[in-house]
Design an enzyme around this catalytic site. Structure first.
Site, PDB file in Angstrom:
ATOM      1  N   GLU A  78       4.977  73.229  41.951  1.00 25.29           N
ATOM      2  CA  GLU A  78       2.850  73.099  41.272  1.00 25.29           C
ATOM      3  C   GLU A  78       2.353  73.424  43.437  1.00 25.29           C
ATOM      4  O   GLU A  78       2.161  72.670  44.090  1.00 25.29           O
ATOM      5  CB  GLU A  78       3.414  71.777  41.553  1.00 25.29           C
ATOM      6  CG  GLU A  78       3.729  71.124  40.694  1.00 25.29           C
ATOM      7  CD  GLU A  78       3.707  69.128  40.656  1.00 25.29           C
ATOM      8  OE1 GLU A  78       2.782  68.581  41.489  1.00 25.29           O
ATOM      9  OE2 GLU A  78       5.156  68.622  40.124  1.00 25.29           O
TER      10      GLU A  78
ATOM     11  N   HIS B 153      -0.092  71.179  37.967  1.00 24.57           N
ATOM     12  CA  HIS B 153       1.808  70.406  37.800  1.00 24.57           C
ATOM     13  C   HIS B 153       2.828  71.507  37.286  1.00 24.57           C
ATOM     14  O   HIS B 153       2.899  70.865  35.719  1.00 24.57           O
ATOM     15  CB  HIS B 153       1.766  69.514  36.949  1.00 24.57           C
ATOM     16  CG  HIS B 153       2.596  68.131  38.116  1.00 24.57           C
ATOM     17  ND1 HIS B 153       3.915  68.043  37.049  1.00 24.57           N
ATOM     18  CD2 HIS B 153       2.119  66.614  38.158  1.00 24.57           C
ATOM     19  CE1 HIS B 153       4.649  67.640  37.548  1.00 24.57           C
ATOM     20  NE2 HIS B 153       3.646  66.034  38.186  1.00 24.57           N
TER      21      HIS B 153
END
Length: 318
Positions: free
Chosen positions: A275, A171
Site C-alpha cells: 500500500e 490499500h
C-alpha cells in the site's frame, strides 16, 4: 442497462454492479480494463490485455453499504487504520462519490489514455465526526499499455482559517498465485513499524520480503519504485508512487483470516497488500492548500538472470 459518457474524446461506461451499485468501466483499445465503484471510488478490477485479473477481491466481499468492499484498491482517508478518532481507515472508502464532469486540469496527463474523474465532498454526517471541509478529486487512468494510474488531489476548503491533518493509503490488494512464493523487493534495509508489535520500530535485515506468517508492517521513507515478484505466474507488479513516502505490507495469514468475516478462509494465499501511503508524517493543509499524490501500477513479465528474478531491472525501469 448502461450508458456511455465521453470526455476529452475518450469514453467510459456507467453500469450497475453487484447489488445495483453503480460502477464505471474503462476499456483500453488493446483489451485491458478497469472497473471502479462510485461507492468508495473503489477500483475492484484491473485486467490486462489477456483478460487476466491483477487485483484480488475477497470471495466473501460484501457489496452492501456501509460495509467497505474487501479487496481491490480501497482508499484510506482521512485516517489510516486506527491512527485517530475515526473508524478504521476513515470514511472515503464507504462514501458515495460523484463523477466530476468539469475537473480542473490534471498534469501531467497521460496521452492516449482513458480515464474518469471522481469527486468526494464531505456530507453533514462527515462534518460531525471530522469537522473539516475539503475537496477530494481523484482521476483513475488506464494507460495505453494497461498501466493503472490513480492521481489524488485533496484541498482544504475550510472558510474559518482552520488547517487540518490527515493520513492516507491506497490499500492495494494484488492477486498472486501463492503468497508463499511471492517476494517484495525495494524495501530491504529500511526502517518499519511492526503493527503486530505495537508499532515498534525495526530495521529490515533481509534481501527481500518473503511470507510464511502474518505480516503487517509500515515501511518508512520508501523509494518511488517497489516490485512484487510472483515467479509462479512469471509476473512482476511494479509500483511507482509520488507524494506517498510510506509503504504498508500486509497479509493476514491463516489464523487472522479466519477472524475476518468478509475474507474466505484460504483467500490469504492469493492476496498481498502493498500500500502506497502517507502515515508516519501526517499531511497538513492550510485553507486553500492542495495536496497531490500519484500511484502508478504496471504488470510486466518477470525477467530471469541465472535462474534468479532480476528485479533490479524492474526497479530501474528498464
Amino acid at each position: 442497462m448502461s450508458t456511455t459518457t465521453t470526455t476529452e474524446n475518450k469514453s467510459f461506461e456507467i453500469t450497475k454492479g453487484i447489488n445495483g451499485l453503480e460502477k464505471v468501466i474503462l476499456r483500453e483499445t488493446h483489451g485491458s480494463s478497469v472497473e471502479v465503484y462510485l461507492y468508495g471510488a473503489h477500483v475492484t478490477s484491473w485486467k490486462n490485455e489477456h483478460n487476466e485479473e491483477m487485483l484480488f477481491v475477497s470471495s466473501k466481499a460484501i457489496f452492501k453499504p456501509p460495509k467497505p468492499i474487501r479487496g481491490g484498491i480501497p482508499i484510506c482517508f482521512p485516517q489510516f487504520s486506527n491512527l485517530g478518532p475515526l473508524q478504521s481507515h476513515g470514511f472515503a472508502r464507504n462514501s458515495f462519490w460523484t463523477i466530476d464532469i468539469d475537473p480542473p486540469p490534471f498534469t501531467p496527463n497521460v496521452t492516449n489514455s482513458v480515464f474518469v474523474d471522481l469527486l468526494l465532498l464531505p456530507t453533514e454526517e462527515d462534518l460531525k465526526i471530522w469537522p473539516h471541509r475539503f475537496e477530494y478529486r481523484l482521476r483513475i487512468t488506464l494507460g495505453p499499455k494497461g498501466d493503472l494510474i490513480l492521481t489524488s488531489r485533496i484541498k482544504n476548503t475550510n472558510t474559518d482559517g482552520t488547517p487540518f491533518t490527515f493520513t492516507f493509503a491506497h490499500h492495494t490488494y494484488f492477486s498472486v498465485s501463492n503468497i508463499s512464493e511471492v517476494r517484495v523487493e525495494g524495501l530491504e534495509k529500511l526502517d518499519y513499524l511492526d503493527n503486530l508489535k505495537n508499532r515498534t520500530r525495526f530495521t529490515d535485515q533481509g534481501d527481500a520480503i518473503t511470507f510464511n506468517s502474518e505480516t503487517d508492517k509500515i515501511y518508512l521513507s520508501t523509494p518511488s519504485k517497489i516490485s512484487v515478484l510472483d515467479n509462479e505466474k512469471n509476473r512482476t507488479f511494479v509500483i511507482r508512487k509520488d507524494g506517498l513516502p510510506d509503504a504498508v505490507v500486509w497479509n493476514p495469514w491463516a489464523e487472522k483470516a479466519k477472524t475476518i468475516v468478509d475474507l474466505g478462509e484460504d483467500d490469504y494465499k492469493q492476496m498481498l497488500c502493498v500500500e502506497a501511503a502517507a502515515i508516519e508524517k501526517p499531511i497538513k493543509l492550510m485553507p486553500g492548500e492542495e495536496w497531490k499524490a500519484r500511484l502508478e501500477l504496471s504488470a510486466v513479465p518477470s525477467c530471469y538472470f541465472r535462474g534468479k528474478n532480476d528485479s533490479n531491472k524492474v526497479l530501474e525501469g528498464t
